[in-house]
Write an enzyme that holds these catalytic residues in place. Structure first.
Site, PDB file in Angstrom:
ATOM      1  N   LYS A 122      37.119  38.574  49.906  1.00 41.41           N
ATOM      2  CA  LYS A 122      38.063  38.424  48.787  1.00 41.41           C
ATOM      3  C   LYS A 122      38.696  37.051  48.892  1.00 41.41           C
ATOM      4  CE  LYS A 122      39.811  40.689  45.281  1.00 41.41           C
ATOM      5  NZ  LYS A 122      39.207  41.715  44.416  1.00 41.41           N
ATOM      6  N   ASP A 162      38.773  38.609  39.334  1.00 44.61           N
ATOM      7  CA  ASP A 162      39.773  39.646  39.620  1.00 44.61           C
ATOM      8  C   ASP A 162      40.978  39.283  38.756  1.00 44.61           C
ATOM      9  OD1 ASP A 162      40.435  41.959  41.644  1.00 44.61           O
ATOM     10  OD2 ASP A 162      42.205  40.687  41.758  1.00 44.61           O
TER      11      ASP A 162
HETATM   12  P1  NDP Z   1      43.356  40.984  34.570  1.00 48.28           P
HETATM   13  O1  NDP Z   1      43.983  39.730  35.046  1.00 48.28           O
HETATM   14  O2  NDP Z   1      42.296  40.937  33.544  1.00 48.28           O
HETATM   15  O3  NDP Z   1      44.490  41.989  34.056  1.00 48.28           O
HETATM   16  C1  NDP Z   1      45.538  42.384  34.881  1.00 48.28           C
HETATM   17  C2  NDP Z   1      46.535  43.172  34.062  1.00 48.28           C
HETATM   18  O4  NDP Z   1      47.523  43.735  34.930  1.00 48.28           O
HETATM   19  C3  NDP Z   1      47.289  42.309  33.060  1.00 48.28           C
HETATM   20  O5  NDP Z   1      47.644  43.110  31.951  1.00 48.28           O
HETATM   21  C4  NDP Z   1      48.526  41.898  33.848  1.00 48.28           C
HETATM   22  O6  NDP Z   1      49.631  41.557  33.033  1.00 48.28           O
HETATM   23  C5  NDP Z   1      48.805  43.160  34.651  1.00 48.28           C
HETATM   24  N1  NDP Z   1      49.458  42.829  35.916  1.00 48.28           N
HETATM   25  C6  NDP Z   1      49.019  41.968  36.856  1.00 48.28           C
HETATM   26  N2  NDP Z   1      49.884  41.882  37.872  1.00 48.28           N
HETATM   27  C7  NDP Z   1      50.885  42.718  37.553  1.00 48.28           C
HETATM   28  C8  NDP Z   1      52.089  43.073  38.201  1.00 48.28           C
HETATM   29  N3  NDP Z   1      52.444  42.524  39.383  1.00 48.28           N
HETATM   30  N4  NDP Z   1      52.889  43.994  37.601  1.00 48.28           N
HETATM   31  C9  NDP Z   1      52.545  44.547  36.399  1.00 48.28           C
HETATM   32  N5  NDP Z   1      51.415  44.233  35.735  1.00 48.28           N
HETATM   33  C10 NDP Z   1      50.603  43.342  36.310  1.00 48.28           C
HETATM   34  O7  NDP Z   1      42.823  41.705  35.898  1.00 48.28           O
HETATM   35  P2  NDP Z   1      41.759  42.882  36.039  1.00 48.28           P
HETATM   36  O8  NDP Z   1      41.847  43.795  34.890  1.00 48.28           O
HETATM   37  O9  NDP Z   1      40.466  42.262  36.379  1.00 48.28           O
HETATM   38  O10 NDP Z   1      42.279  43.607  37.368  1.00 48.28           O
HETATM   39  C11 NDP Z   1      43.218  44.699  37.322  1.00 48.28           C
HETATM   40  C12 NDP Z   1      43.134  45.468  38.626  1.00 48.28           C
HETATM   41  O11 NDP Z   1      41.791  45.971  38.811  1.00 48.28           O
HETATM   42  C13 NDP Z   1      43.433  44.665  39.901  1.00 48.28           C
HETATM   43  O12 NDP Z   1      44.057  45.516  40.851  1.00 48.28           O
HETATM   44  C14 NDP Z   1      42.047  44.290  40.411  1.00 48.28           C
HETATM   45  O13 NDP Z   1      42.044  44.021  41.795  1.00 48.28           O
HETATM   46  C15 NDP Z   1      41.284  45.559  40.087  1.00 48.28           C
HETATM   47  N6  NDP Z   1      39.841  45.422  40.016  1.00 48.28           N
HETATM   48  C16 NDP Z   1      39.262  44.566  39.121  1.00 48.28           C
HETATM   49  C17 NDP Z   1      37.890  44.457  39.054  1.00 48.28           C
HETATM   50  C18 NDP Z   1      37.203  43.627  38.020  1.00 48.28           C
HETATM   51  O14 NDP Z   1      35.980  43.775  37.890  1.00 48.28           O
HETATM   52  N7  NDP Z   1      37.891  42.807  37.272  1.00 48.28           N
HETATM   53  C19 NDP Z   1      37.018  45.195  40.008  1.00 48.28           C
HETATM   54  C20 NDP Z   1      37.727  46.136  40.836  1.00 48.28           C
HETATM   55  C21 NDP Z   1      39.081  46.208  40.858  1.00 48.28           C
HETATM   56  P3  NDP Z   1      49.781  40.072  32.409  1.00 48.28           P
HETATM   57  O15 NDP Z   1      48.901  40.058  31.176  1.00 48.28           O
HETATM   58  O16 NDP Z   1      51.238  39.966  32.105  1.00 48.28           O
HETATM   59  O17 NDP Z   1      49.320  39.136  33.462  1.00 48.28           O
END
Ligand code: NDP
Length: 449
Positions: A122, A162
């Site tokens: 990571k 991510d």
């Molecule tokens: P994105 O950046 O596309 O989206 C993240 C979302 O979560 C956004 O809406 C963001 O809000 C919100 N967010 C981020 N940090 C916080 C926080 N501290 N408090 C509240 N809301 C928060 O990321 P992903 O969708 O790719 O990832 C989301 C989760 O899924 C993570 O935990 C990641 O590790 C996990 N994941 C992702 C994978 C992938 O293929 N992308 C694979 C496996 C797991 P804002 O728009 O305001 O930033």
């Protein structure tokens, strides 16, 4: 197991997220170590909790006003027992060594569960893409890659996206890496479709979390059709979770971002989801704007000091936490149970605190931890690598069918490990044990390295 927890507490006293992840796995695998003392003699757990390599570096870049900015970059190469390191890059101001290590540790077991030959890693940076221009993001990505490129490669380490790293960032990172290496190789996954990406990769994590929920419901002879669902986040994982839930006849009533959440009792249907995709992926706006466009919905701003997240306090059947770690605490978990939620499938990594997990397990709901439920993303990344290596492209239906089969097999592996070790239906133990045994056996075969 106290010895393992003592080691991480003593060696890395300030890494609370890493401790949380290690403690959970250590508890789950204790019966495996008791039954197989050879793992203890070979120091398997002691080796698993120490990354094979950690790279930390300076990322200087110049913003649009000509001011020099400096961020911190990381790559944790955690475990390569079953294949080259693989895991996403996160760009978010909260990124630190503890968060990188917990994610890399979880990734090792998740990747093992996919049945693909990929190890765990990571990386990321404390850079915040929010509010930056495209040119600033590009300059940052180029500076980040000007160091990372020497540590990665198709047989060494293959990063992906991510939080904060989507199609735009992967494009800039790949462009710089290709230039520096003078090679067009599969050194990143999540690439765009017209230059090496796989169909269904953007959808894979969200779709996979829904497929996992479907498998869990099937153990009770139920289906997802007609279920009311809570989905947090509004990024990549959340968007495609909503898409698949809609396709399968469920109704999603909440979505969120770091500023707050919206509740739409009528459901976030396909047209509304298209708007969310435009809002978040193109306009890069805030979820608050959803409530302005759809007045039948209600927006609630985040109140970080309230001790609970009101988004989890709505009547529903299923929850798909898809934002970030520790977004469901004990109070939120209890609220979910009180509101009738009995299926939780984690799209995010470690979104539930240990106290919250205990509440789910005590209430015997269908609860899938992230390392099982969100493995669809890395699984399709693995399929992207295979297609790149063979220089072919599988059609959408073929990739989705393979994803479905992988999620089914992860579900079966978790269920059967949970049964074998005396906690049937406990997917936390099942995922930790099944992932652990696969990595541990490979480490045993390869000697003390
Ligand atoms: P994105 O950046 O596309 O989206 C993240 C979302 O979560 C956004 O809406 C963001 O809000 C919100 N967010 C981020 N940090 C916080 C926080 N501290 N408090 C509240 N809301 C928060 O990321 P992903 O969708 O790719 O990832 C989301 C989760 O899924 C993570 O935990 C990641 O590790 C996990 N994941 C992702 C994978 C992938 O293929 N992308 C694979 C496996 C797991 P804002 O728009 O305001 O930033």
């Amino acid at each position: 197991m106290d010895i393992i927890i003592d080691i991480v507490n003593t060696r890395d006293p300030f890494e609370k997220e890493f401790h949380q992840a290690v403690t959970e796995v250590a508890k789950s695998v204790k019966p495996v170590l008791d039954k197989n003392p050879e793992y203890r003699h070979a120091g398997i757990v002691e080796r698993m909790i120490e990354p094979e390599r950690m790279i930390q570096f300076r990322i200087p870049w110049v913003d649009d006003r000509g001011i020099v900015r400096v961020n911190r970059g990381f790559r944790i190469q955690m475990n390569s027992a079953i294949g080259p390191y693989k895991g996403g890059l996160r760009f978010h101001p909260s990124v630190n060594l503890s968060i990188m290590k917990f994610l890399a540790f979880e990734q090792t077991f998740k990747n093992a569960l996919t049945t693909l030959p990929i190890g765990g890693g990571k990386g990321g940076s404390d850079f915040d893409p929010k509010g930056k221009s495209d040119n600033e993001v590009m300059r940052f990505c180029q500076s980040f890659m000007s160091e990372l490129f020497r540590h990665i490669g198709p047989d060494t380490d293959i990063p992906a996206g991510d939080i904060g790293v989507g199609a735009r960032e992967i494009g800039y990172l790949f462009g710089m890496c290709k230039k520096l290496k003078n090679e067009f190789t599969s050194v990143l996954t999540g690439k765009s479709l017209n230059w090496g990406g796989s169909l269904i990769r953007p959808e894979a994590t969200g779709y996979g979390a829904v497929f996992f929920a479907k498998e869990m419901l099937a153990t009770r002879k139920e289906s997802i059709t007609g279920k009311v669902c809570l989905v947090s986040g509004s990024g990549n994982v959340a968007q495609y979770t909503v898409e698949k839930l809609n396709q399968m006849g469920a109704k999603v009533v909440v979505l969120s971002d770091t500023s707050g959440y919206i509740y739409d009792e009528k459901g976030i249907d396909e047209a509304k989801l298209q708007y969310v995709m435009y809002l978040k992926n193109v306009k890069r706006g805030r979820i608050k704007e959803y409530a302005q466009k759809y007045p039948e919905s209600v927006y609630t701003a985040r109140n970080a000091g309230s001790g609970h997240n009101p988004l989890w306090n709505h009547k529903a059947d299923c929850a798909f936490p898809s934002a970030t770690q520790n977004e469901i605490n004990a109070k939120d978990a209890q609220n979910l149970i009180n509101n009738g939620v009995y299926v939780v499938s984690e799209g995010a990594n470690m979104p539930t605190t240990p106290e919250g997990v205990d509440i789910f397990l005590d209430n015997k709901i269908l609860y899938a931890p992230g390392k099982a439920a969100n493995a669809g993303g890395v699984a399709v990344s693995g399929l992207e690598m295979s297609q790149n290596a063979m220089k072919i492209k599988w059609p959408r239906e073929e990739v989705e069918t393979k994803l479905m089969a992988i999620m089914k097999s992860i579900h079966e592996a978790c269920l059967s490990a949970s049964q074998e070790y005396g906690t049937p239906g406990n997917y936390v133990n099942g995922a930790n044990i099944a992932g652990f045994i696969k990595v541990a056996d490979a480490m045993m075969d390869q000697g003390v390295v």
